[in-house]
Design an enzyme around this catalytic site. Structure first.
Site, short mmCIF file in Angstrom:
data_model
loop_
_atom_site.label_atom_id
_atom_site.label_comp_id
_atom_site.label_asym_id
_atom_site.label_seq_id
_atom_site.Cartn_x
_atom_site.Cartn_y
_atom_site.Cartn_z
N SER A 1 0.85 -1.19 0.00
CA SER A 1 0.00 0.00 0.00
C SER A 1 0.89 1.24 0.00
CB SER A 1 -0.89 0.03 1.25
OG SER A 1 -1.54 1.27 1.37
N TYR B 1 -1.16 -0.36 10.38
CA TYR B 1 -1.31 -0.88 9.02
C TYR B 1 -0.08 -0.54 8.18
CZ TYR B 1 -3.17 -1.56 4.32
OH TYR B 1 -3.35 -1.96 3.02
N LYS C 1 2.67 -3.15 6.25
CA LYS C 1 2.99 -3.10 4.83
C LYS C 1 4.45 -2.72 4.59
CE LYS C 1 -0.95 -4.39 3.12
NZ LYS C 1 -1.06 -5.68 2.41
N THR D 1 -13.44 -0.05 -1.84
CA THR D 1 -13.82 -1.38 -1.36
C THR D 1 -14.32 -1.25 0.07
OG1 THR D 1 -11.67 -1.92 -0.34
CG2 THR D 1 -11.90 -2.35 -2.72
#
Length: 234
Positions: free
Chosen positions: A141, A154, A158, A189
């Site tokens: 990401s 997060y 990544k 999403t």
């Protein structure tokens, strides 16, 4: 790599970027191993692809469990006789500031976002060595290159995946095993809705337009075809 008739395993295949990637690779003529937790969704997807003339198999699994990862890799090879491409796509966020982040949520995302892809790589590398090569695509990401309040956990997972990818690329190059890192940006999403932790109130009008999952899937296919070390969305 020419994708037609290649065996491609995709994690997180039942929704979002994973689902769009499945459909795009199916259009390109790949044989597909579909991996996600939802058995019903996977079986329905496999049946849909088969009705369209595609070779696809549903392999329900929790990618945070290394034993289940090993099983789906082995089942893919038993079903198709080989495995040419692994796309480590599944992932989850844990939100929260450094002061408030729940360590258990962080550990869960580490298991899924880092140890899951690591387990898949360790399971498939011996197979690809025996075959004479293969392709590993790790979906990271752009957040891993940024400092965003509430997204440190997060981003950290990544960033760890980026380093695994970069190091594996050098370690495996002489064996014709290529490793690509793909960097999606904001994508339309349910990823944010499925994040662990306490969600911050989003300011209206503050977010840039999101890419569609189909746009990201096209970039993932382009990375498989052209094999850059890194694939961005622009």
């Amino acid at each position: 790599m020419e994708i037609r008739d290649k065996v491609v395993l995709i994690t997180g295949a039942s929704a979002g970027i994973g689902l769009a990637t499945v459909r795009r690779f199916a259009t390109a003529g790949a044989k597909l191993a579909l991996v996600a937790r939802s058995a019903d969704a996977l079986n329905h997807l496999a049946e849909e692809l088969q009705s369209q003339g595609n070779d696809a198999v549903a392999l329900p699994a929790d990618v945070s469990d290394p034993k289940q990862v090993q099983r789906v890799i082995e089942e893919t090879v038993r079903h198709f006789g080989r495995l040419d491409v692994v796309i480590n796509n599944v992932g989850q966020a844990a939100v929260g500031t450094i002061a408030d982040l729940n360590p258990d949520d962080f550990r869960k995302t580490l298991d899924l976002n880092v140890f899951g892809p690591l387990a898949a790589m360790q399971a498939v590398i011996p197979i690809m060595r025996e075959q004479g090569g293969g392709l590993i695509i790790n979906i990271s990401s752009v957040v891993s290159k940024m400092h965003i309040a509430g997204m440190a956990a997060y981003a950290a997972t990544k960033a760890a995946l980026n380093m695994l990818s970069d190091t594996a690329r050098g370690e495996l190059a002489s064996e014709n095993i290529r490793v690509i890192t793909v960097y999606p940006r904001s994508t339309a999403t349910d990823f944010g809705k499925n994040a662990l932790g306490v969600r911050q109130q989003q300011r209206q009008g503050s977010s840039p337009p999101a890419d569609t999952p189909e746009f990201v899937a096209e970039k993932i296919l382009a990375s498989a075809l052209h094999e850059p070390d890194e694939q961005y969305m622009d």
